[in-house]
Write a protein that holds these residues in place. Structure first.
Motif, PDB file in Angstrom:
ATOM      1  N   MET B   1      53.821 -53.780  34.409  1.00 31.79           N
ATOM      2  CA  MET B   1      53.631 -53.477  35.822  1.00 31.79           C
ATOM      3  C   MET B   1      52.135 -53.328  36.112  1.00 31.79           C
ATOM      4  O   MET B   1      51.422 -52.678  35.351  1.00 31.79           O
ATOM      5  CB  MET B   1      54.356 -52.159  36.173  1.00 31.79           C
ATOM      6  N   SER B   4      48.228 -51.294  40.422  1.00 31.20           N
ATOM      7  CA  SER B   4      48.434 -50.925  41.833  1.00 31.20           C
ATOM      8  C   SER B   4      49.902 -50.629  42.107  1.00 31.20           C
ATOM      9  O   SER B   4      50.225 -49.664  42.811  1.00 31.20           O
ATOM     10  CB  SER B   4      47.939 -52.055  42.746  1.00 31.20           C
ATOM     11  N   SER B   5      50.817 -51.467  41.537  1.00 29.20           N
ATOM     12  CA  SER B   5      52.240 -51.178  41.769  1.00 29.20           C
ATOM     13  C   SER B   5      52.661 -49.913  41.057  1.00 29.20           C
ATOM     14  O   SER B   5      53.473 -49.147  41.570  1.00 29.20           O
ATOM     15  CB  SER B   5      53.161 -52.296  41.317  1.00 29.20           C
ATOM     16  N   TRP B   9      54.546 -46.790  42.900  1.00 27.48           N
ATOM     17  CA  TRP B   9      55.843 -46.237  42.518  1.00 27.48           C
ATOM     18  C   TRP B   9      55.719 -44.803  42.025  1.00 27.48           C
ATOM     19  O   TRP B   9      56.596 -43.971  42.252  1.00 27.48           O
ATOM     20  CB  TRP B   9      56.505 -47.110  41.444  1.00 27.48           C
TER      21      TRP B   9
END
Lengths: 85, 174
Positions: B1, B4-5, B9
């Motif tokens: 991942m 930034s993601s 999350w």
């Protein structure tokens, strides 16, 4: 607070997990004991239609709502409950 | 991942998890009110409030915390079944959510009874409380929070094997 996962450790179950499992088992047994030996005095079912103390006779005629209580509430009593989606 | 993601999350997960605890705290305040107050009008308002808080805050936040927790664990090095603290957190979250969903019809039912003009004041006073459940739920949520912050060590058998595989891959690389 902690290093990268897996630095110098094996796959044995840590003590804190064992303690947590034992505590969970004890709590689970207590709840089970309440359910079995509490004459059904635990769990949601006891609230629907029960009248053990005689003080809630007016609650007996009610059945669990099909929708949400608060929405019905705003109409019944005029309480300012916003009609959310 | 991607970083930034992961941050997105993680932010969503922390917000929903802490919000869940906050919403339960608000619920407990109303729950205590139903125990300590004899004023029927206050009791009626408290039962309505408990229903609103549960339906529109606690349940959505619980679901959001559960879903984002799974997304984060699967998308990062922690994994879902590699570390005991992740598994314990997952199990406790599922249990707390199940108990919450079981209590949902009861809370809604009490709000209906409390707002029914046909219900007498004594009837409202006899509706009872959910203190045991709400305080128990708070303890579980606090345990989950502590585990998420401290991340106590402890590999599962699967996590240990995966870690050895990853280490071997690094050693083999030129």
């Amino acid at each position: 607070m902690h290093g990268a996962p897996g630095e110098g450790e094996g796959h044995h179950m840590p003590r804190w997990v064992k303690v947590l499992v034992i505590v969970g088992a004890v709590v689970g047994l207590l709840v089970l004991g309440l359910l079995v030996f509490g004459n059904g005095e635990h769990g949601p079912s006891r609230h629907f239609g029960g009248n053990s103390d005689g003080s809630s006779s007016n609650t007996e005629s009610h059945t669990p709502p099909a929708g949400h209580g608060a929405k019905a509430a705003s109409h019944a009593v005029g309480v300012g409950v916003p009609s959310w989606p | 991942m991607k970083s930034s993601s992961r941050k997105f999350w993680l932010t969503t997960h922390i917000t929903s998890s802490v919000g869940w605890i906050g919403a339960v705290a608000a619920f407990i305040v109303l729950d205590i009110t139903t125990v300590t107050n004899e004023d029927a009008a206050v009791l009626r308002a408290a039962y309505i409030g408990m229903d609103l808080i549960t339906t529109w805050a606690i349940v959505p936040l619980a679901v959001a915390a559960f879903v984002t927790g799974i997304i984060i664990s699967l998308g990062t090095k922690w994994g879902l079944f590699r570390h005991y603290w992740v598994i314990v957190t997952l199990v406790l979250t599922v249990l707390a959510t199940i108990v919450l969903l079981i209590q949902l019809p009861l809370i809604s039912h009490r709000a209906d009874v409390a707002t029914d003009p046909a219900t007498t004041d004594d009837g409202v006073r006899g509706l009872g409380n959910l203190l045991l459940h709400s305080i128990g739920g708070t303890v579980v949520l606090l345990v989950i929070t502590v585990l998420n912050v401290y991340k106590p060590r402890g590999f599962t058998r699967y996590g240990w094997r995966k870690q050895q595989e990853d280490a071997g891959r690094i050693d083999e690389s030129p």
